[in-house]
Enzyme design. Structure first.
Site, PDB file in Angstrom:
ATOM      1  CB  SER A   1      -0.935   0.033   1.178  1.00 45.89           C
ATOM      2  OG  SER A   1      -1.513   1.294   1.267  1.00 45.89           O
ATOM      3  CG  HIS A   2       0.345   4.500  -2.818  1.00 46.33           C
ATOM      4  ND1 HIS A   2      -0.196   3.683  -3.262  1.00 46.33           N
ATOM      5  CD2 HIS A   2       0.723   5.433  -3.482  1.00 46.33           C
ATOM      6  CE1 HIS A   2      -0.158   3.878  -4.626  1.00 46.33           C
ATOM      7  NE2 HIS A   2       0.545   5.039  -4.610  1.00 46.33           N
ATOM      8  CB  SER A   3      -1.255   4.306   3.754  1.00 46.57           C
ATOM      9  OG  SER A   3      -1.243   4.448   4.967  1.00 46.57           O
TER      10      SER A   3
ATOM     11  CG  ASP B   1      -2.630   1.016  -2.577  1.00 50.34           C
ATOM     12  OD1 ASP B   1      -1.652   0.842  -3.296  1.00 50.34           O
ATOM     13  OD2 ASP B   1      -2.356   1.835  -1.514  1.00 50.34           O
TER      14      ASP B   1
ATOM     15  N   GLY C   1       3.475   6.393  -0.565  1.00 50.10           N
ATOM     16  CA  GLY C   1       4.099   6.096  -1.697  1.00 50.10           C
ATOM     17  C   GLY C   1       4.811   4.554  -1.706  1.00 50.10           C
TER      18      GLY C   1
END
Lengths: 136, 107
Positions: A8-10, A69, A45
């Site tokens: 995931s980006h997070s 994601d 990112g």
């Protein structure tokens, strides 16, 4: 038994999805995550090297399913696969499943001992399964 | 979809009144958990259902829902089963009786 990688980006989202998936899978399934860009996870990112480490953490002969994601998660995951030795890459699969639903389904079915392709199939089925029974 | 490919030898056995492949069993259960049928309890239902060969479905009678595959967590969550809802469980297959018996104890 296959392993799972959450991308995931997070970092917080990746950790949260990992937590949910682990609850569905129990102890037997290896589930790692690669979330966020920087080492401290504060920057949003994706990082191919982080994903590579996450794959190596859970890699096994039965295979590894990657749940992402979207957007650069997919591209970074592809790059991570390219960095793997050919023999390991063959047993890794990028899933088209939605991240949260896919991780929950994949974790449960992985824990039932189902093979990589079968687990991915049920996870991807989440794409066409509305959460409201009378919707869609 | 059926995978009831039982040995034909069973059909010649006089002690077995009915081929096990013919079992149909259904039951209505009421959800007692105050949080309804949630992810974790759903996980246990799917785990138990997956132990059986029988095709097993569930419909939420309280919501007039269609029957869903009880071996699929994503479909099971579609039932949106809250405390007090009645679910119709139905199993078809060689171990349908045992499947329903095992599943009923989970609600």
């Amino acid at each position: 038994m296959i392993g799972l990688v959450i991308v995931s980006h997070s970092a917080k989202l990746a950790e949260g999805v990992q937590e949910l998936a682990a609850q569905m899978a129990g102890e037997q399934v290896g589930i790692s995550q690669a979330g966020g860009l920087s080492d401290d996870g504060e920057t949003l990112g994706t990082d191919a090297f982080k994903i590579l480490s996450a794959i190596e953490e859970v890699w096994c002969e039965d295979g590894v399913l990657l749940l992402m994601d979207l957007g650069s998660s997919v591209m970074s995951a592809e790059m991570a696969l390219e960095m793997l030795p050919e023999q390991q890459r063959q047993n890794c699969l990028l899933s088209n499943a939605p991240l949260v639903e896919g991780a929950i389904v994949a974790a449960l079915h992985a824990s039932l001992g189902e093979p990589l392709q079968a687990v991915n199939k049920v996870a991807e089925a989440a794409l066409s399964t509305p959460k409201l029974a009378n919707a869609g | 979809m059926s995978n009831n490919t039982h040995s034909p030898l069973l059909d010649d056995h006089p002690a077995i009144p009915e081929s096990p492949a013919q079992q149909h069993k259904s039951a209505v259960v009421t959800v007692t958990d105050p949080r309804g049928l949630h992810l974790r309890s759903g996980r246990d239902v799917v785990r138990t259902a997956s132990l059986f060969q029988a095709r097993i479905t569930a419909a939420n009678l309280s919501r007039n829902s269609n029957a869903v595959d009880l071996k699929s967590i994503i479909q099971l969550m579609q039932l949106q089963a809250r405390q007090g809802h009645d679910l119709q469980l139905a199993a078809n297959g060689p171990d349908a009786d045992a499947a329903i018996e095992a599943l009923c104890s989970l609600f």
